[in-house]
Design a protein around this motif. Structure first.
Motif, PDB file in Angstrom:
ATOM      1  N   ASP A  21      -8.520   7.412   5.358  1.00 20.68           N
ATOM      2  CA  ASP A  21      -9.733   8.087   4.882  1.00 20.68           C
ATOM      3  C   ASP A  21     -11.001   7.365   5.355  1.00 20.68           C
ATOM      4  O   ASP A  21     -11.122   6.154   5.213  1.00 20.68           O
ATOM      5  CB  ASP A  21      -9.702   8.129   3.346  1.00 20.68           C
ATOM      6  N   TRP A  76     -14.245   7.532  -7.312  1.00 19.03           N
ATOM      7  CA  TRP A  76     -14.006   7.988  -5.938  1.00 19.03           C
ATOM      8  C   TRP A  76     -12.661   8.688  -5.781  1.00 19.03           C
ATOM      9  O   TRP A  76     -12.590   9.789  -5.226  1.00 19.03           O
ATOM     10  CB  TRP A  76     -14.094   6.799  -4.963  1.00 19.03           C
ATOM     11  N   ARG A 108     -11.788  12.450  -4.531  1.00 19.53           N
ATOM     12  CA  ARG A 108     -11.238  12.563  -3.193  1.00 19.53           C
ATOM     13  C   ARG A 108      -9.797  13.061  -3.168  1.00 19.53           C
ATOM     14  O   ARG A 108      -9.291  13.465  -2.122  1.00 19.53           O
ATOM     15  CB  ARG A 108     -11.321  11.162  -2.555  1.00 19.53           C
TER      16      ARG A 108
END
Ligand code: ADP
Length: 512
Positions: free
Chosen positions: A426, A438, A442
């Motif tokens: 990523d 996060w 994500r």
């Protein structure tokens, strides 16, 4: 100290056995019936059965564990993490039985056992905490008053909390009453204590923690930080040291704050102060974990200090030879390999491990509690192993972790391996642009487009068979039969990949 009983299981039990062996100390394992043939039982010098599989009937039976230590002639107990490691009464009972407790004094565990007490202690020693209360809330009206003062959102937290239990985010006054009631109920169920307090909910901070070591002679040092922001439901998934967000100055400041808290608590042995680090570099003390932590190896790899050996040496009365705080060298990263299916909302997976290929090569460390033949059940934590790497820089550590994950094969159940590979690929993770929210943000893009490795392998095998059939069709047929008839009809098998996945597995087993 000549013989140590390890009151734990899995990878941390093996980790402690290894430290004992290097120090010339004998080890005694304990086990439940589910773990009778577990690696930690085989590796220890001796092993004692505790009881049936549930933790409440085995690994949490403090009195049985102390009796086992005495019967085996052990002179100390190492609690590992989880289970009884942060129970003040157990630390006390071990000491009262005339045994050495490899951990902080029971008084220090008590001082840090309540989040509100720990906050009070931190404030008294000039260590910043998240704005909020230091006493339990009486009712929703009081909570609303406090929230109005600090501004929404706020976070309700169980004073006795741990593992993210008893926590609720409240975004507006109308949500307060229900959230408080839910947090209190959850806290009561999990900890037998419904005290809940409130603090400001910080948006988008990092979780950065400081490892400390303190001996019995008054020396306490910081070994620098670990970045643990990659979390799902307040549970850490990937950790690294150092943190991409911490400068040398910030490291010194956070280290000094952690040492102040530890000294104020009368701390000895290895411990960790957890902080939230905001984007503006302000940091807030959360709590102190009074035990060795899962993620301790990343600190070991960047400092060269064996934390578990030092736990034993400090408990044995040795002085810390380090005079100043240690600066990190290079970069270390850890992935917690769990028996969870990330593509299916991290559904726990159980079963027998049929095959393991352990990654190797430069800079790779594998701390595992399972092997071929291990039965993975729902009785215990889903963490199977920790894959840890070291490299000179963060970018090289990510590349090395990706390579090591690629080598890793575990067959027999689902694991988080694919998920970790996707994180390493990523671009935001690679840039270090992470915070504690996060991963949840994500996750859809991380796990969405993942083809299970077996399907990829199966497709590759099918393609190879097709190519082989084409080749054979072009070759003249021998008189005694048709070579193409002996090859399975790969084209027909393509839409249905399951049998091919099985074949890939059998091949891997045979090649091993
Ligand atoms: P526990 O002891 O249950 O693990 P912690 O206090 O350590 O609880 O918090 C667990 C996690 O919850 C932290 O790592 C962080 O991700 C999040 N968290 C805790 N306090 C706050 C806060 N005030 N604002 C935002 N997130 C928080």
């Amino acid at each position: 100290m000549r013989k140590v009983l390890i009151a734990n299981r899995g990878e941390i039990a093996l980790r402690v056995i290894r430290a004992c062996r290097e120090l010339g100390i004998a080890s005694v394992a304990v086990f439940s019936d589910a773990d009778a043939r577990a690696p930690h039982v085989r590796e220890a010098d001796e092993a004692v059965r505790l009881g049936p599989p549930p933790s409440g009937e085995s690994y949490l039976r403090g009195e049985l564990i102390i009796a086992a230590a005495q019967a085996a002639g052990a002179d100390a107990i190492h609690p590992g993490y989880g289970f009884l490691s942060e129970r003040e009464w157990f630390a006390r009972a071990v000491r009262d039985a005339g045994l050495i407790w490899i951990g902080p004094p029971a008084e220090a565990i008590a001082a840090m056992g309540s989040k509100t007490a720990a906050r009070t202690l931190a404030v008294a020693h000039d260590v910043p905490v998240v704005p909020g209360t230091t006493t339990p809330l009486r009712d929703a009206a009081e909570a609303q008053g406090v929230a109005a003062e600090y501004g929404y959102p706020v976070l309700l937290k169980a004073a006795a909390g741990g593992g993210g239990k008893g926590m609720r985010v409240v975004r507006e006054p109308a949500e307060m009453a229900a959230a408080l009631e839910a947090a209190q109920r959850e806290a009561m169920n999990a900890f037998g204590d419904d005290a809940v307090y409130v603090e400001k909910y910080i948006e988008g901070p990092r979780h950065v923690e400081i490892q400390v070591l303190a001996d019995a002679h008054g020396r306490c040092i910081s070994l620098g930080e670990r970045e643990c922001s990659v979390q799902r439901r307040h549970q850490k998934m990937i950790e690294e040291a150092p943190s991409p967000a911490v400068s040398a100055d910030l490291r010194r400041a956070m280290g000094a704050a952690a040492v102040r808290v530890a000294k104020a608590a009368g701390y000895q042995n290895a411990g960790t102060c957890e902080f939230l680090l905001a984007a503006d570099e302000r940091f807030y003390f959360l709590e102190m974990n009074t035990r060795i932590q899962v993620e301790h190896p990343v600190t070991e790899l960047v400092t060269g200090i064996d934390l578990v050996q030092w736990q034993l040496r400090i408990a044995g009365g040795e002085r810390l030879p380090f005079t100043s705080s240690i600066d990190p060298r290079g970069w270390a990263m850890e992935c917690r390999i769990t028996s969870e299916d990330a593509s299916n909302d991290f559904l726990p997976s159980t079963g027998r491990i049929e095959y393991v290929r352990i990654p190797g090569g430069p800079g790779v460390r594998w701390d595992s509690g399972v092997g071929v033949g291990s039965e993975v059940t729902l009785f215990y934590d889903p963490m199977l192993a920790k894959l840890i790497v070291w490299a000179p820089t963060r970018a090289e550590a990510i590349a090395r972790m990706h390579r090591a994950l690629d080598e890793l094969t575990i067959q027999g159940l689902e694991t988080s391996r694919e998920f970790h590979l996707r994180v390493m690929e990523d671009d935001e993770f690679q840039r270090g642009a992470i915070d504690i929210q996060w991963l949840e943000r994500r996750l859809p893009s991380l796990v969405g487009a993942t083809a299970p490795r077996e399907q990829v392998e199966a497709a590759a095998i099918a393609a190879a068979l097709l190519a082989e059939r084409d080749r054979q069709r072009r070759t003249p047929r021998p008189a005694n039969g048709s070579p193409s008839a002996s090859a399975p009809d790969a084209a027909a098998a393509l839409p249905e990949l399951q049998p091919w996945a099985r074949l890939a597995r059998q091949r891997a087993l045979r090649d091993a």
